[in-house]
Write a protein that holds these residues in place. Sequence first.
Motif, mmCIF file in Angstrom:
data_model
loop_
_atom_site.group_PDB
_atom_site.id
_atom_site.type_symbol
_atom_site.label_atom_id
_atom_site.label_comp_id
_atom_site.label_asym_id
_atom_site.label_seq_id
_atom_site.Cartn_x
_atom_site.Cartn_y
_atom_site.Cartn_z
ATOM 1 N N LEU A 187 0.709 -1.102 0.046
ATOM 2 C CA LEU A 187 -0.039 -0.016 0.042
ATOM 3 C C LEU A 187 0.862 1.355 0.130
ATOM 4 O O LEU A 187 0.357 2.417 -0.481
ATOM 5 C CB LEU A 187 -1.113 -0.069 1.280
ATOM 6 N N LYS A 188 2.052 1.280 0.323
ATOM 7 C CA LYS A 188 3.121 2.359 0.199
ATOM 8 C C LYS A 188 3.099 2.873 -1.168
ATOM 9 O O LYS A 188 3.475 4.179 -1.350
ATOM 10 C CB LYS A 188 4.458 2.039 0.855
ATOM 11 N N SER A 189 2.589 2.190 -2.059
ATOM 12 C CA SER A 189 2.790 2.863 -3.643
ATOM 13 C C SER A 189 1.791 3.823 -4.015
ATOM 14 O O SER A 189 1.504 4.604 -4.763
ATOM 15 C CB SER A 189 2.634 1.515 -4.484
ATOM 16 N N ASN A 190 0.719 3.997 -2.731
ATOM 17 C CA ASN A 190 -0.199 5.042 -2.872
ATOM 18 C C ASN A 190 0.372 6.310 -2.863
ATOM 19 O O ASN A 190 -0.401 7.338 -3.014
ATOM 20 C CB ASN A 190 -1.399 4.653 -2.078
ATOM 21 N N ALA A 191 1.391 6.461 -2.191
ATOM 22 C CA ALA A 191 1.850 7.694 -1.852
ATOM 23 C C ALA A 191 2.194 8.573 -3.152
ATOM 24 O O ALA A 191 2.554 8.241 -4.006
ATOM 25 C CB ALA A 191 3.347 7.860 -0.933
ATOM 26 N N PRO A 192 1.660 9.992 -2.728
ATOM 27 C CA PRO A 192 1.721 10.858 -3.869
ATOM 28 C C PRO A 192 3.087 10.735 -4.837
ATOM 29 O O PRO A 192 3.180 10.852 -6.042
ATOM 30 C CB PRO A 192 1.301 12.196 -3.590
ATOM 31 N N HIS A 193 4.100 10.970 -4.208
ATOM 32 C CA HIS A 193 5.255 10.996 -4.719
ATOM 33 C C HIS A 193 5.903 9.686 -5.430
ATOM 34 O O HIS A 193 6.872 9.527 -6.083
ATOM 35 C CB HIS A 193 6.463 11.412 -3.698
ATOM 36 N N ARG A 194 5.237 8.373 -4.929
ATOM 37 C CA ARG A 194 5.472 7.140 -5.747
ATOM 38 C C ARG A 194 4.671 6.806 -6.905
ATOM 39 O O ARG A 194 5.084 6.204 -7.631
ATOM 40 C CB ARG A 194 5.229 6.191 -4.394
#
Length: 265
Positions: A187-194
Motif C-alpha cells: 500500500l505504500k505505492s499509493n503515496a503521491p510521490h510514488r
Amino acid sequence: MTQQVPSTEPELTGVRNFRDVGGLPTEDGRRVAPGLLFRSGHLAHATEEDAAFLASLGLHTIFDFRNEADKKLEGPDIELPGVRNVNLPLTDPAHGAEFWTMVRDGDLDQLRMILADGKAANRMIRSYRSIIKERTPEHSRVLHAMAEDSVPALMHCAAGKDRAGLSVAITLLTLGVEREAIVADYLKSNAPHRRYKVRRSGSASSAYSPEVMELLSPLFDARAEYLAAAFDTIEETWGDVETYLEEGLRVTPKTRERLRERFLD
C-alpha cells in the motif's frame, strides 16, 4: 553480503516508487535484512544521480517485468555496470494499445464503457488472479535465481506496484513475512510521490479532465482488495501457501530455506 543503505528513503528524480523492503517482520520473529531486496518503477528515466545511487547498492540482478509495449512507451532501463538485467514480461493490468489510445485521445464514452461502475477495479482483480495462476514459471524462475546467486535484487515493472508488487509479495510469502506487513508495504505505492506519472500525447481537451483521472484511478491505485484477490487465488487453487510454493512454483523446502538464509536477519 548485506549492503549498507541509507536509513531514510532516497530522493530519486527519475525513478518512481523506489524502496528497500528490509525490516519487514516474519512470522517466526526474524526480519528481512536491509540492502538485499528493492522494488521500484521503471529505470528508463533515471538521471545520472539516480544511476549513481542505484550503482551504490551493489545490485546483482534487476528483474524487469515490463513487456515490449511498456519498453516502447518508456524506453529501456539504464544500464548499471556489473548488474545483470533479466526481463520477464508479465501481464499488465492496463495493457493493450487500443486502451492507451483511448486514454491518450480522451475518448470519454469508451473509457466510461470499460472502466466506470467498478469495471476498472474488477479489471485489476481479474489481472491479479490471472498473474498468480498463469505466471508460475516466471515467479518460480525469480525465486530460484535469488536462491542461487541473484542477490541483492531489484524488482520493477512500469509503476512498480502491480507486476513487481505481486513478485515482491510472493517473495515475502516465501520468506514467511507476516501477511499484514506484506499488505502494508504494498500500500505504500499509493503515496503521491510514488505514483506512476500518466503521460498522454493526445490533444483532446478531455485528456486531462478530472473525469478521465477518476476513471483511471483504480488502475493506478494499490488497493488491499487487489492483493487479497491474489492471496485468495493461491488458497482457492492450491489450498495453502506451502502447496502453492511446492507444486505451483516448484520451490522445495530446501530452496525456501536457502532463500531465508539469504534474506533474513
